[in-house]
Write a protein that holds these residues in place. Sequence first.
Motif, PDB file in Angstrom:
ATOM      1  N   GLN A 100       0.811  -1.210   0.000  1.00  0.00           N
ATOM      2  CA  GLN A 100       0.000   0.000   0.000  1.00  0.00           C
ATOM      3  C   GLN A 100       0.848   1.266   0.000  1.00  0.00           C
ATOM      4  O   GLN A 100       0.543   2.235  -0.700  1.00  0.00           O
ATOM      5  N   PHE A 104       0.992   4.143  -2.924  1.00  0.00           N
ATOM      6  CA  PHE A 104       0.738   5.539  -2.569  1.00  0.00           C
ATOM      7  C   PHE A 104       1.900   6.431  -3.015  1.00  0.00           C
ATOM      8  O   PHE A 104       1.696   7.494  -3.616  1.00  0.00           O
ATOM      9  N   VAL A 114      -2.220  14.824  -3.215  1.00  0.00           N
ATOM     10  CA  VAL A 114      -1.997  14.186  -1.918  1.00  0.00           C
ATOM     11  C   VAL A 114      -2.470  15.130  -0.827  1.00  0.00           C
ATOM     12  O   VAL A 114      -2.010  16.280  -0.748  1.00  0.00           O
ATOM     13  N   SER A 115      -3.379  14.664   0.004  1.00  0.00           N
ATOM     14  CA  SER A 115      -3.883  15.494   1.098  1.00  0.00           C
ATOM     15  C   SER A 115      -2.979  15.368   2.318  1.00  0.00           C
ATOM     16  O   SER A 115      -2.158  14.446   2.414  1.00  0.00           O
ATOM     17  N   GLN A 118      -3.572  12.075   4.022  1.00  0.00           N
ATOM     18  CA  GLN A 118      -2.884  10.954   3.372  1.00  0.00           C
ATOM     19  C   GLN A 118      -1.414  10.915   3.755  1.00  0.00           C
ATOM     20  O   GLN A 118      -0.853   9.843   4.016  1.00  0.00           O
ATOM     21  N   GLY A 121      -1.065   9.656   7.162  1.00  0.00           N
ATOM     22  CA  GLY A 121      -1.338   8.222   7.188  1.00  0.00           C
ATOM     23  C   GLY A 121      -0.162   7.407   6.688  1.00  0.00           C
ATOM     24  O   GLY A 121       0.176   6.363   7.258  1.00  0.00           O
ATOM     25  N   ALA A 122       0.488   7.859   5.616  1.00  0.00           N
ATOM     26  CA  ALA A 122       1.642   7.146   5.066  1.00  0.00           C
ATOM     27  C   ALA A 122       2.794   7.124   6.067  1.00  0.00           C
ATOM     28  O   ALA A 122       3.459   6.097   6.252  1.00  0.00           O
ATOM     29  N   VAL A 272      -4.837   6.942   4.385  1.00  0.00           N
ATOM     30  CA  VAL A 272      -4.435   7.123   2.995  1.00  0.00           C
ATOM     31  C   VAL A 272      -5.618   6.874   2.057  1.00  0.00           C
ATOM     32  O   VAL A 272      -5.837   7.608   1.093  1.00  0.00           O
ATOM     33  N   VAL A 273      -6.403   5.833   2.355  1.00  0.00           N
ATOM     34  CA  VAL A 273      -7.535   5.481   1.497  1.00  0.00           C
ATOM     35  C   VAL A 273      -8.678   6.480   1.644  1.00  0.00           C
ATOM     36  O   VAL A 273      -9.225   6.994   0.652  1.00  0.00           O
ATOM     37  N   ARG A 275      -8.788   9.518   2.994  1.00  0.00           N
ATOM     38  CA  ARG A 275      -8.514  10.951   2.826  1.00  0.00           C
ATOM     39  C   ARG A 275      -8.044  11.305   1.419  1.00  0.00           C
ATOM     40  O   ARG A 275      -7.575  12.410   1.179  1.00  0.00           O
ATOM     41  N   ALA A 276      -8.174  10.357   0.503  1.00  0.00           N
ATOM     42  CA  ALA A 276      -7.725  10.613  -0.866  1.00  0.00           C
ATOM     43  C   ALA A 276      -8.633  11.628  -1.551  1.00  0.00           C
ATOM     44  O   ALA A 276      -9.856  11.493  -1.525  1.00  0.00           O
ATOM     45  N   ARG A 279     -11.584  10.355  -4.032  1.00  0.00           N
ATOM     46  CA  ARG A 279     -11.347   8.923  -3.951  1.00  0.00           C
ATOM     47  C   ARG A 279     -12.408   8.095  -4.644  1.00  0.00           C
ATOM     48  O   ARG A 279     -12.142   6.973  -5.053  1.00  0.00           O
TER      49      ARG A 279
END
Length: 289
Positions: A100, A104, A114-115, A118, A121-122, A272-273, A275-276, A279
């Motif tokens: 993942q 990303f 990219v927020s 995200q 999260g990464a 990440v998922v 807050r995309a 999305r």
Amino acid sequence: MRLFLLVSLTMAAFAANSILSRLAIGGGHMDAGSFGLLRLASGAAMLVVLCQVQGLAVRQGLRASLGGGAALTLYIAGFSLAYQQLDAGLGALVLFGVVQVTMFLWGAVRGNPVSAGQLAGAVLAFLGLAYVVWPDGSGATPLGASLLMAAAGLGWGIYSILGRGAAQPLAATAVNFLWSTAMFLPVALWLGGSTVSFYGAVLAVLSGAVTSGMGYALWYRLLPQILPAVAATVQLSVPVIAILAGAALLGETVTLRLLFGSAAVLGGIALVVLRAPGRKAQPAKRTAG
């Protein structure tokens, strides 16, 4: 309800790859090279049969086949070798997290928006992975095996990126499995393993033909019926299932370190998922298993 049950069955199948591999390789029933080769060959055979049943031509461009086959070979090699030492649950967590994060980072490098959520999260997912695999002096988490599984995650991440534009993902996967079987053969010979029991062979065929081949086929049929964000989020269950199954079936220890690290990794990936930007318009991702 039927869709929920089928999705749950698919996630369980992907998690089962870790259980079957750990049981066969870690249990000494089959060496890593032979297991990986038989898993690929049986998966390729099943996928070809499924393509024929659906009337799909098993073909793909040479460039795509070479790239997909090489990435799949890296995944199988790292996955099989890592499970000589790693617990099933820990291996699934490292694999899933690296896949993942790889996808990303590739999207970010390619210029995808990219927020801040995200990015946070990464970072959280990466720190969670580092916390889980960092040597603590007990020897419970072999760093070398963790790095092999990280290489497997990188391989599957690349494979997923390369396959995003496939018009017929099932046929493309069948071709890639065929190419990877040929590519992995010299790897298996180089590893030089010779442990092949009947029980280990059965586990390898189950992992290749059933939980990989049939699991992927079912997943591709389900993807059009669920939102991309849901498809990405539901994959968070795979490491959890593997951890619980590893504890119940293999007697693996679920430590506080693993629990905290898992929460950080899966929570980070969820950010990440979810807050995309935009999305709902993103394509669903392939899963790891």
